[in-house]
Design a protein around this motif. Structure first.
Motif, short mmCIF file in Angstrom:
data_model
loop_
_atom_site.label_atom_id
_atom_site.label_comp_id
_atom_site.label_asym_id
_atom_site.label_seq_id
_atom_site.Cartn_x
_atom_site.Cartn_y
_atom_site.Cartn_z
N SER A 12 36.51 35.88 45.67
CA SER A 12 37.46 35.95 46.79
C SER A 12 38.89 35.60 46.38
CB SER A 12 36.99 35.03 47.93
OG SER A 12 36.96 33.69 47.49
N GLU A 13 39.05 34.95 45.24
CA GLU A 13 40.38 34.55 44.76
C GLU A 13 40.91 35.57 43.74
OE1 GLU A 13 42.46 32.19 45.64
OE2 GLU A 13 41.08 31.42 47.16
N PRO A 14 41.99 36.26 44.06
CA PRO A 14 42.54 37.25 43.12
C PRO A 14 42.89 36.66 41.74
CG PRO A 14 43.54 37.51 45.27
CD PRO A 14 42.71 36.26 45.34
N LEU A 15 43.37 35.43 41.69
CA LEU A 15 43.70 34.84 40.39
C LEU A 15 42.46 34.61 39.53
CD1 LEU A 15 46.55 32.35 41.34
CD2 LEU A 15 46.73 34.57 40.22
N VAL A 16 41.36 34.29 40.16
CA VAL A 16 40.10 34.14 39.44
C VAL A 16 39.62 35.50 38.95
CG1 VAL A 16 37.68 33.39 39.62
CG2 VAL A 16 39.50 32.03 40.68
N ARG A 17 39.75 36.54 39.80
CA ARG A 17 39.37 37.89 39.39
C ARG A 17 40.21 38.33 38.18
NH1 ARG A 17 39.67 39.32 45.03
NH2 ARG A 17 41.21 40.90 44.54
N ARG A 18 41.50 38.02 38.21
CA ARG A 18 42.37 38.39 37.10
C ARG A 18 41.97 37.65 35.82
NH1 ARG A 18 45.96 37.25 33.50
NH2 ARG A 18 47.76 38.53 33.10
N ALA A 19 41.71 36.36 35.94
CA ALA A 19 41.31 35.56 34.78
C ALA A 19 40.00 36.08 34.19
CB ALA A 19 41.20 34.09 35.15
N ALA A 20 39.07 36.47 35.04
CA ALA A 20 37.81 37.04 34.55
C ALA A 20 38.06 38.37 33.85
CB ALA A 20 36.83 37.20 35.71
N THR A 21 38.93 39.17 34.43
CA THR A 21 39.26 40.47 33.83
C THR A 21 39.84 40.28 32.43
OG1 THR A 21 39.66 41.43 36.01
CG2 THR A 21 40.66 42.56 34.13
N GLU A 22 40.67 39.29 32.27
CA GLU A 22 41.32 39.02 30.98
C GLU A 22 40.31 38.71 29.87
OE1 GLU A 22 45.19 36.52 29.43
OE2 GLU A 22 44.13 35.84 31.22
N LYS A 23 39.16 38.19 30.25
CA LYS A 23 38.13 37.82 29.26
C LYS A 23 37.20 38.98 28.90
CE LYS A 23 37.75 32.94 30.36
NZ LYS A 23 37.31 32.31 29.12
N ILE A 24 37.37 40.11 29.57
CA ILE A 24 36.49 41.27 29.34
C ILE A 24 37.10 42.17 28.27
CG2 ILE A 24 35.52 43.35 30.41
CD1 ILE A 24 35.50 41.75 33.07
N SER A 25 36.27 42.57 27.31
CA SER A 25 36.74 43.49 26.28
C SER A 25 36.05 44.85 26.35
CB SER A 25 36.56 42.89 24.89
OG SER A 25 35.20 42.59 24.67
N ASN A 26 34.94 44.92 27.07
CA ASN A 26 34.20 46.17 27.20
C ASN A 26 35.06 47.19 27.97
OD1 ASN A 26 32.46 48.10 28.80
ND2 ASN A 26 30.92 47.21 27.43
N GLN A 27 35.37 48.30 27.31
CA GLN A 27 36.27 49.30 27.88
C GLN A 27 35.73 49.92 29.17
OE1 GLN A 27 39.54 50.45 26.10
NE2 GLN A 27 39.07 48.29 25.91
N ASN A 28 34.44 50.17 29.23
CA ASN A 28 33.85 50.75 30.44
C ASN A 28 33.90 49.78 31.62
OD1 ASN A 28 33.22 53.33 29.39
ND2 ASN A 28 31.45 52.46 28.35
N GLN A 29 33.68 48.51 31.35
CA GLN A 29 33.79 47.52 32.42
C GLN A 29 35.24 47.41 32.91
OE1 GLN A 29 32.11 44.09 30.46
NE2 GLN A 29 30.01 44.63 31.03
N LEU A 30 36.18 47.43 31.99
CA LEU A 30 37.60 47.40 32.38
C LEU A 30 37.96 48.65 33.20
CD1 LEU A 30 39.17 46.04 29.08
CD2 LEU A 30 39.12 44.86 31.31
N TYR A 31 37.39 49.77 32.81
CA TYR A 31 37.62 51.01 33.56
C TYR A 31 37.12 50.88 35.00
CZ TYR A 31 37.26 55.89 34.98
OH TYR A 31 37.37 57.06 35.67
N GLN A 32 35.95 50.30 35.16
CA GLN A 32 35.40 50.10 36.51
C GLN A 32 36.31 49.20 37.34
OE1 GLN A 32 32.95 51.73 38.01
NE2 GLN A 32 32.86 52.91 36.12
N ILE A 33 36.81 48.14 36.75
CA ILE A 33 37.72 47.23 37.45
C ILE A 33 39.02 47.96 37.79
CG2 ILE A 33 39.08 45.11 37.23
CD1 ILE A 33 36.73 44.11 35.36
N ALA A 34 39.55 48.71 36.83
CA ALA A 34 40.80 49.45 37.04
C ALA A 34 40.63 50.53 38.11
CB ALA A 34 41.26 50.08 35.73
N SER A 35 39.42 51.03 38.25
CA SER A 35 39.16 52.09 39.21
C SER A 35 38.94 51.59 40.63
CB SER A 35 37.92 52.89 38.80
OG SER A 35 38.15 53.52 37.58
N SER A 36 38.38 50.38 40.77
CA SER A 36 37.93 50.04 42.11
C SER A 36 38.17 48.61 42.57
CB SER A 36 36.44 50.36 42.23
OG SER A 36 35.70 49.67 41.25
#
Length: 188
Positions: A26-50
């Motif tokens: 529910s916290e955008p800053l937590v979502r961003r911090a989690a995103t920063e720790k992801i290196s899998n390109q397909n997972q990043l694509y899913q986040i970037a898409s939706s």
């Protein structure tokens, strides 16, 4: 509470949980911090898409290096800002040119033309794009004196003509423009 979630995220060992946190916390800053720790390109694509937050979609896009995924984001993402971010990561000129030509959004087209380096394409855009802003941006990077002279004397938009005049070194042509252009700003 967001600081506690960030602290817990920093200590998280199970990397498989990161995509879920990046998408649903529910916290955008937590979502961003989690995103920063992801290196899998397909997972990043899913986040970037939706992801529900535009700034997280843009951030996730900036972390993607896979050219096919970036092209897909630039072509299909509903968020114009994320499409612009995807363009910035694309390396192949051919891909940028194709995306430019199919893009309906003016701001995204503007971002694409600023990334295009192919001289022939820039010449075509400078002399023939229907949008004066796109012609202006392309003219500023145009290298051919003859084309700049033609644009400076024939383009219907005064700002485009001024941009071409600023790059012309032919004194005779500049004198002719100073005497004949209908716009005071172009004549200066």
């Amino acid at each position: 509470e967001p600081l506690a979630r960030l602290a817990a995220l920093a200590k998280l060992k199970d990397k498989e949980l990161l995509p879920g946190i990046a998408m649903t916390n529910s916290e955008p800053l937590v979502r961003r911090a989690a995103t920063e720790k992801i290196s899998n390109q397909n997972q990043l694509y899913q986040i970037a898409s939706s992801n529900s937050a535009s700034f997280i979609r843009i951030f996730a896009t900036s972390l993607i290096s896979d050219q096919k995924l970036l092209a897909a984001l630039a072509r299909h993402n509903s968020d114009a800002l994320a499409r612009r971010a995807a363009l910035r990561g694309i390396k192949r000129q051919e891909t940028l040119i194709l995306l430019f030509r199919s893009e309906p959004d003016r701001d995204v087209r503007k971002a694409a033309v600023e990334l295009i380096t192919d001289p022939e394409t820039l010449d075509q855009l400078a002399s023939g794009d229907p949008d004066p802003l796109i012609r202006y941006l392309a003219v500023r990077r145009c290298q051919r004196p003859a084309l700049l002279g033609r644009i400076a004397t024939t383009d219907p938009d005064a700002a485009v003509r001024r941009a071409a005049v600023a790059l012309i070194g032919d004194e005779a042509l500049l004198e002719n423009i100073a005497l004949t252009d209908p716009d005071d700003e172009v004549r200066r």
